[in-house]
Design a protein around this motif. Sequence first.
Motif, PDB file in Angstrom:
ATOM      1  N   THR A  78      -6.138  26.892  21.612  1.00 57.26           N
ATOM      2  CA  THR A  78      -5.354  25.855  22.284  1.00 57.26           C
ATOM      3  C   THR A  78      -6.017  25.487  23.610  1.00 57.26           C
ATOM      4  O   THR A  78      -6.358  26.373  24.408  1.00 57.26           O
TER       5      THR A  78
ATOM      6  N   ASP B  46      -1.149  20.199  25.318  1.00 57.08           N
ATOM      7  CA  ASP B  46      -1.826  21.346  24.691  1.00 57.08           C
ATOM      8  C   ASP B  46      -2.484  20.887  23.392  1.00 57.08           C
ATOM      9  O   ASP B  46      -1.826  20.735  22.353  1.00 57.08           O
ATOM     10  N   TRP B  47      -3.779  20.658  23.476  1.00 58.18           N
ATOM     11  CA  TRP B  47      -4.556  20.229  22.322  1.00 58.18           C
ATOM     12  C   TRP B  47      -4.979  21.452  21.497  1.00 58.18           C
ATOM     13  O   TRP B  47      -5.238  22.518  22.052  1.00 58.18           O
ATOM     14  N   THR B  48      -5.081  21.258  20.204  1.00 57.81           N
ATOM     15  CA  THR B  48      -5.599  22.302  19.314  1.00 57.81           C
ATOM     16  C   THR B  48      -7.056  22.007  19.000  1.00 57.81           C
ATOM     17  O   THR B  48      -7.382  20.910  18.505  1.00 57.81           O
TER      18      THR B  48
END
Length: 542
Positions: free
Chosen positions: A538, A518-520
């Motif tokens: 996200t 889960d990249w921001t």
Amino acid sequence: MRRASLAGLVGAAVSVALALVVPSGTASAHAGLENSIPAASSVLEESPTAITLDFDEPIEAGLTSIQLFDDQATLVETGDPTAAGDDVVTASVPTLDDGLYAVVWRITSIDGHVIDGAFSFQVGSVAAGDGSSLLDEVSGDATVAPAVSRLADVARFAGFVGVVLLLGAGLVALMGPQSLTTSPATRVIVVGGWVMLVLASLASFGLLGATAVAGTLGDAFSPDVWGKVVHSRTGRMLLVRAALALVGGGLLLTIGSRATAWWRSVAMAVAVGLVFTFPASGHPASRSPQALWVLLDAVHLGSVVVWVGGLALFTLGGRAWLRDDEGAPVVRRFSAAAVWLVPIIVITGSLQTIELAGGLDGVRALTDTGWGRTLLVKLSVVSVLVALGAVSRWVLQTSGHTSLRRTVAAEAFIGVVVLGLTASLVSLSPEPAVASKVFTTTITEAGNLADITITPGRVGANEVHIVVTPAGNSLTPAAGATARMTLPSRDIPDTPVTLVADGPNHFTGNVTLAFSGDWTFELVLEPTPGSTVLLSTTVPIP
């Protein structure tokens, strides 16, 4: 020689299970789409002048189909696809009105595999509908008829069996006395292999065309489709194979001249040429250096052909080969040759496995692909064959060739199973499908809206598209924007997204994501000079 005995029964059951479990026609492609113009899910300010597809391997431009549909699922006329490089193909498009569009494409890679796909894009920044629904509606035309896929698998298998009976059984038969070589049973085996090889080659040629155009069985008999296939490497190799097989038929008619130098020279040239047509139209043709991998696979296949062909001859050629004293020298020479053939098969096969799997790391992940799982089954079966071969040689040396009748029958049977597994491997891709999921969302802050699209949404290179609507639905262009991505679970610091303004309030960029998770995503928007707004969301990467 018992190198194929009892395991045949086990392998047969396994291969039948594989035929039912491993779907034909799926994951059969090798080349993959790396980039496209327009990009998937992109929003364009103006109509594109062409659709360009960039793949990770060389493709056959003549067997490429690119279709464009508008938001009503109506086909838009485009230009014929043309090559813009070994792995790039492009098709011109007319001026498009604002709205949603879908591209459905289908290509044939240089090693004969067919792959298809679809993506949507939008012209104009006004919301134009659901791209997923449009793709579901128009992508059905890119599916080949099930009968075509199944018959293509049958033809591929028949081609392997044919070359084994014609060349392998034929070569071993020539080692025997004239009475056994020209016996009716031996002639039926060799001539049957010749007929099977010719028909399988021609059938594969037509079915390749039907598969490439996502057609029906009728397309396999279409001269227009043949005209496209003949310009592809795989198509040419199939025709060369059929032509060489026909020459081999002429040699069968003059087999009484086998002692002459010209007959032996022509027969050897035909045999070598036939064997080379298989790797020249398969996976090895896509590797580099091409000559090395094609040669290695030809040695591998040639060894298998002689080994399995000899077993088939002793099984189907009448009892004389394993009963009469005049067949004993041939059986012993074949057994001695098998001592060398098996190591050659194992070594060349292992080298190809490492190369096609992408190195030792790929070998460790063989279970991740249908190709790898099928290969593991094949290796298991062959391992049993090697063990039984040692037992067979011991029986031959202690009890004589007349004691091998039953075991040889089992060996020949498992040999055919190995050919079936080999045919399955040819149709599957050694490379795992890369997990991806296009990400799209709308985020808002202080009245400012941003439509974010990240495609293809996977580990590796991605394209980012941002359409901004300033506060109050103002049409005033934003002063600027920057973006970055972080992965908190792995303490990955800010990964910058290089943004370029493609038009008023429309930005595109690229970012490489090294891990799943889960990249921001953070967008620093400058609505007016001197003011900034932070928008965040996200992004799950599978």
